[in-house]
Design an enzyme around this catalytic site. Structure first.
Site, PDB file in Angstrom:
ATOM      1  N   SER A 120       1.139  -0.739  -0.041  1.00  0.00           N
ATOM      2  CA  SER A 120       0.281  -0.194  -0.452  1.00  0.00           C
ATOM      3  C   SER A 120       0.947   1.666   0.328  1.00  0.00           C
ATOM      4  O   SER A 120       2.075   1.540   0.554  1.00  0.00           O
ATOM      5  CB  SER A 120      -0.658   0.142   1.150  1.00  0.00           C
ATOM      6  OG  SER A 120      -2.226   0.581   1.361  1.00  0.00           O
ATOM      7  N   PRO A 121      -0.190   2.333  -0.648  1.00  0.00           N
ATOM      8  CA  PRO A 121       1.343   3.562  -0.625  1.00  0.00           C
ATOM      9  C   PRO A 121       1.697   4.296   0.595  1.00  0.00           C
ATOM     10  O   PRO A 121       0.840   4.110   1.715  1.00  0.00           O
ATOM     11  CB  PRO A 121       0.253   4.401  -1.583  1.00  0.00           C
ATOM     12  CG  PRO A 121      -0.179   3.473  -2.324  1.00  0.00           C
ATOM     13  CD  PRO A 121      -0.832   2.722  -2.073  1.00  0.00           C
ATOM     14  N   CYS A 167       3.250   7.427   2.801  1.00  0.00           N
ATOM     15  CA  CYS A 167       4.164   8.909   2.384  1.00  0.00           C
ATOM     16  C   CYS A 167       5.224   7.997   3.588  1.00  0.00           C
ATOM     17  O   CYS A 167       5.294   7.209   4.616  1.00  0.00           O
ATOM     18  CB  CYS A 167       3.632   9.672   3.051  1.00  0.00           C
ATOM     19  SG  CYS A 167       2.439  10.347   2.123  1.00  0.00           S
ATOM     20  N   ALA A 208       2.374   8.317  -1.976  1.00  0.00           N
ATOM     21  CA  ALA A 208       2.101   9.279  -2.966  1.00  0.00           C
ATOM     22  C   ALA A 208       3.165   9.860  -3.020  1.00  0.00           C
ATOM     23  O   ALA A 208       3.535  11.071  -3.119  1.00  0.00           O
ATOM     24  CB  ALA A 208       0.955  10.416  -1.852  1.00  0.00           C
ATOM     25  N   GLN A 236       1.702   5.800  -6.892  1.00  0.00           N
ATOM     26  CA  GLN A 236       0.851   6.054  -6.534  1.00  0.00           C
ATOM     27  C   GLN A 236       0.595   7.830  -7.010  1.00  0.00           C
ATOM     28  O   GLN A 236       1.669   8.895  -6.369  1.00  0.00           O
ATOM     29  CB  GLN A 236      -0.019   6.419  -4.722  1.00  0.00           C
ATOM     30  CG  GLN A 236      -1.341   7.172  -5.334  1.00  0.00           C
ATOM     31  CD  GLN A 236      -1.836   6.914  -3.133  1.00  0.00           C
ATOM     32  OE1 GLN A 236      -0.753   6.709  -3.011  1.00  0.00           O
ATOM     33  NE2 GLN A 236      -3.223   6.203  -3.138  1.00  0.00           N
ATOM     34  N   TYR A 280      -8.040  14.418  -0.032  1.00  0.00           N
ATOM     35  CA  TYR A 280      -7.511  14.913  -0.856  1.00  0.00           C
ATOM     36  C   TYR A 280      -7.998  15.624  -2.146  1.00  0.00           C
ATOM     37  O   TYR A 280      -9.298  14.940  -2.351  1.00  0.00           O
ATOM     38  CB  TYR A 280      -5.866  14.397  -1.657  1.00  0.00           C
ATOM     39  CG  TYR A 280      -4.991  13.346  -0.299  1.00  0.00           C
ATOM     40  CD1 TYR A 280      -4.824  14.443   0.738  1.00  0.00           C
ATOM     41  CD2 TYR A 280      -4.509  12.450  -0.012  1.00  0.00           C
ATOM     42  CE1 TYR A 280      -3.609  14.628   1.891  1.00  0.00           C
ATOM     43  CE2 TYR A 280      -4.450  11.995   0.907  1.00  0.00           C
ATOM     44  CZ  TYR A 280      -4.371  13.218   1.846  1.00  0.00           C
ATOM     45  OH  TYR A 280      -3.059  12.562   2.845  1.00  0.00           O
ATOM     46  N   ARG A 288      -8.198   4.924  -5.748  1.00  0.00           N
ATOM     47  CA  ARG A 288      -7.822   4.100  -4.810  1.00  0.00           C
ATOM     48  C   ARG A 288      -9.552   5.364  -4.073  1.00  0.00           C
ATOM     49  O   ARG A 288      -9.121   6.627  -4.491  1.00  0.00           O
ATOM     50  CB  ARG A 288      -6.718   4.421  -3.415  1.00  0.00           C
ATOM     51  CG  ARG A 288      -6.810   5.586  -2.332  1.00  0.00           C
ATOM     52  CD  ARG A 288      -5.987   4.246  -1.141  1.00  0.00           C
ATOM     53  NE  ARG A 288      -5.775   3.250  -1.611  1.00  0.00           N
ATOM     54  CZ  ARG A 288      -4.716   2.947   0.001  1.00  0.00           C
ATOM     55  NH1 ARG A 288      -4.149   3.846   0.920  1.00  0.00           N
ATOM     56  NH2 ARG A 288      -4.519   1.310  -0.208  1.00  0.00           N
ATOM     57  N   GLY A 338      -0.605  -2.276   4.546  1.00  0.00           N
ATOM     58  CA  GLY A 338       1.049  -1.025   5.008  1.00  0.00           C
ATOM     59  C   GLY A 338       1.584  -1.600   5.953  1.00  0.00           C
ATOM     60  O   GLY A 338       2.626  -1.500   6.752  1.00  0.00           O
ATOM     61  N   ARG A 339       0.816  -0.368   7.079  1.00  0.00           N
ATOM     62  CA  ARG A 339       2.251  -1.445   8.240  1.00  0.00           C
ATOM     63  C   ARG A 339       2.817  -2.876   8.747  1.00  0.00           C
ATOM     64  O   ARG A 339       3.420  -2.863   9.393  1.00  0.00           O
ATOM     65  CB  ARG A 339       1.071  -0.842   9.538  1.00  0.00           C
ATOM     66  CG  ARG A 339       0.901   0.751  10.028  1.00  0.00           C
ATOM     67  CD  ARG A 339      -0.133   1.381  10.722  1.00  0.00           C
ATOM     68  NE  ARG A 339      -1.665   0.502   9.878  1.00  0.00           N
ATOM     69  CZ  ARG A 339      -3.256   1.216  10.025  1.00  0.00           C
ATOM     70  NH1 ARG A 339      -3.178   1.515  11.737  1.00  0.00           N
ATOM     71  NH2 ARG A 339      -4.189   0.306   9.659  1.00  0.00           N
TER      72      ARG A 339
HETATM   73  C1  FMN Z   1       2.788   6.022   7.284  1.00  0.00           C
HETATM   74  C2  FMN Z   1       1.932   5.927   6.202  1.00  0.00           C
HETATM   75  C3  FMN Z   1       1.703   6.053   5.255  1.00  0.00           C
HETATM   76  C4  FMN Z   1       0.733   6.226   4.799  1.00  0.00           C
HETATM   77  N1  FMN Z   1       0.706   6.425   3.300  1.00  0.00           N
HETATM   78  C5  FMN Z   1      -0.281   6.960   2.575  1.00  0.00           C
HETATM   79  C6  FMN Z   1       0.299   7.537   0.939  1.00  0.00           C
HETATM   80  O1  FMN Z   1       0.832   8.573   0.752  1.00  0.00           O
HETATM   81  N2  FMN Z   1      -1.254   7.075   0.093  1.00  0.00           N
HETATM   82  C7  FMN Z   1      -2.514   6.809   0.276  1.00  0.00           C
HETATM   83  O2  FMN Z   1      -3.121   6.210  -0.608  1.00  0.00           O
HETATM   84  N3  FMN Z   1      -2.423   6.073   1.509  1.00  0.00           N
HETATM   85  C8  FMN Z   1      -1.152   5.840   2.396  1.00  0.00           C
HETATM   86  N4  FMN Z   1      -1.458   5.344   3.683  1.00  0.00           N
HETATM   87  C9  FMN Z   1      -2.425   4.727   4.172  1.00  0.00           C
HETATM   88  C10 FMN Z   1      -2.042   3.085   3.855  1.00  0.00           C
HETATM   89  O3  FMN Z   1      -1.665   3.134   2.453  1.00  0.00           O
HETATM   90  C11 FMN Z   1      -3.226   2.497   4.407  1.00  0.00           C
HETATM   91  O4  FMN Z   1      -4.450   2.543   3.523  1.00  0.00           O
HETATM   92  C12 FMN Z   1      -3.605   2.539   5.321  1.00  0.00           C
HETATM   93  O5  FMN Z   1      -2.500   2.487   6.495  1.00  0.00           O
HETATM   94  C13 FMN Z   1      -4.560   0.588   5.995  1.00  0.00           C
HETATM   95  O6  FMN Z   1      -3.567  -0.438   5.448  1.00  0.00           O
HETATM   96  P1  FMN Z   1      -2.341  -0.738   7.220  1.00  0.00           P
HETATM   97  O7  FMN Z   1      -3.395  -1.305   8.346  1.00  0.00           O
HETATM   98  O8  FMN Z   1      -2.460  -2.484   6.511  1.00  0.00           O
HETATM   99  O9  FMN Z   1      -1.231  -0.120   6.949  1.00  0.00           O
HETATM  100  C14 FMN Z   1      -0.271   5.571   4.888  1.00  0.00           C
HETATM  101  C15 FMN Z   1      -0.692   4.866   6.343  1.00  0.00           C
HETATM  102  C16 FMN Z   1       0.640   4.835   6.784  1.00  0.00           C
HETATM  103  C17 FMN Z   1       0.728   4.150   7.700  1.00  0.00           C
END
Ligand code: FMN
Length: 393
Positions: A25-26, A28, A60, A102, A191, A239, A345-346
């Site tokens: 997952s993206p 940042c 992103a 992304q 956004y 997304r 993601g995490r």
């Molecule tokens: C550190 C961090 C940065 C993130 N950056 C983005 C991003 O750049 N674009 C986006 O769509 N979501 C972003 N998210 C959301 C994640 O892509 C993901 O949808 C969200 O963390 C839920 O998934 P998870 O429970 O597996 O972490 C970010 C989340 C975290 C924790």
């Protein structure tokens, strides 16, 4: 390798073959310099490729400077920024994974500080935060701040809309030119493009506001323009925030309508997230109108129902995301038709080798063939030694 395990079944979308269903997952990182990727980005993204996620999305990447969330966000509005990503793309490819980007525009959520600094808008007169052109005047469909005390954005006029659309197209061309083989449009989390969709962000009275048709118009135009600028064999993801989770906001029914229209515009996969239009969602993920407690927003797979609904009713492939942690949980989501792909993601930040560990947990890779060859033989030996020692005890 056993193909009865769905998580490790390849998926070909258009002409692009994803080796498995696990997507990064993206995420940042808030450490780019003037939009340029740094050594950290190489280390961060390459690790997921070593871990053999099928598709590795960048964080992103802003399509124009004022489209960054923070001054430290990644950018793709110059050729130099694209070139800085080339070694990362090459490394991801060398591991047999698909590099994805992304594309994003922060809209009224731009010109803020990273979450660890602490998060919040950088006011226009804040000289202490003046780095790389920040702070800046934000833009949005309507001059509405995210919440009181945040930036009041300028409403985009017709020229502004064209500029933003063109910025998405130019960013697409740059990303494709340096080898990205999948793109995702960020239309979630409050956004710019999400704020066009949601009645809570869009109070326009022209063709780009009003009913759902008007509110979808600009995001759909961007999707179609990006699709037209991409080679036919590369997949386009989008997304969305499947629900705003706030009174009077965007609903799951709206998402089903939008999903169908995205498919018509040439989008291949809808990535189903939620919330972000004006603070945390207040309703449960089933959109039943029941209040959301802080904990229920974080239940494992809490956004899977959105993905399942769009997959069933919008005629498009979907990706589920949000608190997908356990390999068996991920497998069940795919097996039960909740999604075509899972994004993590995490959990992947915590364990970048999650796909390899998941393969082991699901009984897919006893010979460690999936591991990078530099590691495979040693990991195999480790397993043998571990088994011997367990036998001894
Ligand atoms: C550190 C961090 C940065 C993130 N950056 C983005 C991003 O750049 N674009 C986006 O769509 N979501 C972003 N998210 C959301 C994640 O892509 C993901 O949808 C969200 O963390 C839920 O998934 P998870 O429970 O597996 O972490 C970010 C989340 C975290 C924790």
């Amino acid at each position: 390798m056993s193909h009865s395990v769905k998580l490790f079944e390849p998926l070909t979308i258009r002409g692009t073959r994803l080796p498995n269903r696990i997507v990064v997952s993206p995420l940042c990182q808030y450490c780019a310099s003037d939009g340029l990727a740094q050594p950290w980005h190489f280390a961060h993204l390459s690790t997921f490729a070593r871990g053999k996620a099928g598709l590795v999305f960048t964080e992103a990447a802003a399509v124009e400077a004022r489209g960054r969330i923070t001054p430290q966000c990644l950018g793709i509005w110059t050729d130099e920024q694209a070139q800085a990503l080339e070694p990362i793309v090459a490394f991801i490819e060398s591991m047999g994974c698909v590099p994805g980007m992304q594309l994003a525009h922060a809209g009224r959520k731009g010109s803020t500080r990273p979450p660890f600094s602490p998060r919040g808008p950088i006011p226009l007169n804040d000289e202490d935060s003046a780095v790389a052109g920040a702070p800046w005047q934000t833009v949005a469909p309507s001059p509405l701040p995210v919440v009181e005390g945040w930036h009041v954005p300028d409403a985009l006029d017709d020229t502004g809309l064209l500029e933003v659309k063109q910025a998405f197209v130019e960013a697409t061309k740059r990303a494709v030119a340096v080898g990205f083989r999948a793109l995702e449009l960020h239309m979630a989390h409050g956004y710019l493009l999400h704020s066009f969709l949601s009645p809570l962000g869009n109070e326009r009275s022209d063709a780009y506001g009003g009913d759902i048709e008007g509110r979808m118009r600009f995001p759909l135009e961007v999707a179609a323009a990006v699709r037209a600028a991409m080679p036919d064999d590369l997949p386009l993801f989008t997304r969305i925030s499947a629900i705003d989770g706030r009174e009077g906001g965007w609903s799951i029914e709206d998402s089903v309508v939008f999903g169908r229209r995205l498919a018509e515009a040439g989008v291949d996969v809808v990535d189903c997230s939620s919330g972000g239009i004006g603070g945390a969602p207040r309703f449960r993920s089933d959109d039943s109108g029941k209040p959301l407690t802080a904990g229920s927003a974080r239940e494992p797979g809490f956004q899977v129902p959105f993905s399942r609904r769009l997959r069933d009713d919008a005629g498009i492939k979907t990706m589920a995301v949000g608190v997908i942690i356990d390999p068996h949980q991920a497998e069940e989501i795919l097996q039960s038709g909740g999604a075509d792909l899972v994004a993590l993601g995490r959990e992947l930040m915590y364990d970048p080798f999650w796909p390899l560990h998941a393969a082991e947990a699901l009984g897919v890779d006893p010979d460690y063939q999936m591991w990078p060859e530099q590691y495979a033989w040693a990991v195999d030996r480790r397993a043998q030694i571990k088994a011997l020692n367990q036998g001894d005890s």
